[in-house]
Design a protein around this motif. Structure first.
Motif, PDB file in Angstrom:
ATOM      1  N   TRP A 101       0.867  -1.409  -0.164  1.00 45.67           N
ATOM      2  CA  TRP A 101      -0.030  -0.041   0.186  1.00 45.67           C
ATOM      3  C   TRP A 101       0.630   1.497   0.030  1.00 45.67           C
ATOM      4  N   ALA A 129      -8.602   4.940   0.941  1.00 45.00           N
ATOM      5  CA  ALA A 129      -7.786   3.923   1.409  1.00 45.00           C
ATOM      6  C   ALA A 129      -8.123   2.614   0.178  1.00 45.00           C
ATOM      7  N   GLY A 142      -5.069  -0.458  -3.078  1.00 49.60           N
ATOM      8  CA  GLY A 142      -3.013   0.163  -3.215  1.00 49.60           C
ATOM      9  C   GLY A 142      -2.525   1.245  -2.693  1.00 49.60           C
TER      10      GLY A 142
END
Length: 84
Positions: A39, A52, A55
């Motif tokens: 991430w 979020a 990735g």
């Protein structure tokens, strides 16, 4: 997790990122999902709401003009956002 100012090239492993890409971004960063489990936590690209997904963890809510400073709290695989 990989922390960068503007992002990372989704086609390259984190240890092979170009410094210019990490600082200024690249065209494919916002349009290509990361498939390596990493991430990327980034700013540089102003978003209305922090996110979020795919990735990427975007936290730049444009504090210089919006007055909203955003941070991400990442614990146990969960992401929550704090704003001031």
């Amino acid at each position: 997790l990989f922390f960068a100012h503007a992002g990372a090239d989704p086609a390259a492993p984190t240890e092979a990122q170009n410094v210019a890409t990490v600082l200024w971004g690249c065209d494919s960063f916002l349009t290509t999902d990361r498939n390596d489990g990493i991430w990327v936590v980034h700013g540089h690209y102003v978003v209305e709401q922090p996110t979020a997904e795919r990735g990427r963890i975007a936290v730049d809510t444009g504090a210089y003009f919006s007055g909203r400073l955003t941070a991400a709290r990442i614990t146990g695989g969960a992401v929550t956002f704090l704003e001031a």
